[in-house]
Enzyme design. Sequence first.
Site: not given
Ligand SMILES: CC(C)(COP(=O)(O)OP(=O)(O)OC[C@H]1O[C@@H](n2cnc3c(N)ncnc32)[C@H](O)[C@@H]1OP(=O)(O)O)[C@@H](O)C(=O)NCCC(=O)NCCS
Length: 154
Positions: A78, A84-86, A88, A110, A115, A122
Amino acid sequence: MSAVLKDVPELKPMRESDLAEVTAIEDAIYTHPWTRGNFADSLRAGYECRTLRLGGELIAYFVLMSAAGEAHLLNLSVAARHQRRGHGAMLLGEAMALARRLGARSLFLEVRPSNRGAQALYTRFGFRKAGVRRAYYPAAIGREDALVLTLPLQ
Ligand SMILES: CC(C)(COP(=O)(O)OP(=O)(O)OC[C@H]1O[C@@H](n2cnc3c(N)ncnc32)[C@H](O)[C@@H]1OP(=O)(O)O)[C@@H](O)C(=O)NCCC(=O)NCCS
């Protein structure tokens, strides 16, 4: 177009023409990003690649491979300013549903032990640690292990 309609996220198959936007996000959020070639190879191989657009802007994507009753989530990302807007969680739900439709009985992926954010996502979806791949990822110094997480789909 009304603001409400404009803000509905659109999930679409990834195409070659999306790759400049995809790699711009990739380069911005990872220390060791996938290359354009990695995505092009995934498209050519027929992996399930999806993009999420919001108001026309590409903000997130995933790459899923499914074979022999097992699915592998190869990439889930994302854009930084949309995290952090849902989105992912929504994409992960889509990837799980797609894997199920393709006949997978389990989904694995993996993740870097460092991270924590991704691991939190997950774990929330029920993934559990299945093992460790030693020195799997390139890192700033040397290499970093990968945690292998799995989720039963049935
Ligand atoms: C990891 C990633 C895909 C999550 O997507 P996102 O849209 O940011 O996550 P969401 O808003 O859907 O989060 C859903 C829940 O996951 C958890 N979560 C997601 N990111 C988090 C963070 N940085 N720290 C703690 N909890 C987290 C929380 O429980 C969150 O719910 P909340 O916001 O109500 O607390 C995104 O942060 C990303 O792209 N990160 C960089 C790339 C990466 O690490 N990809 C995964 C490689 S395995």
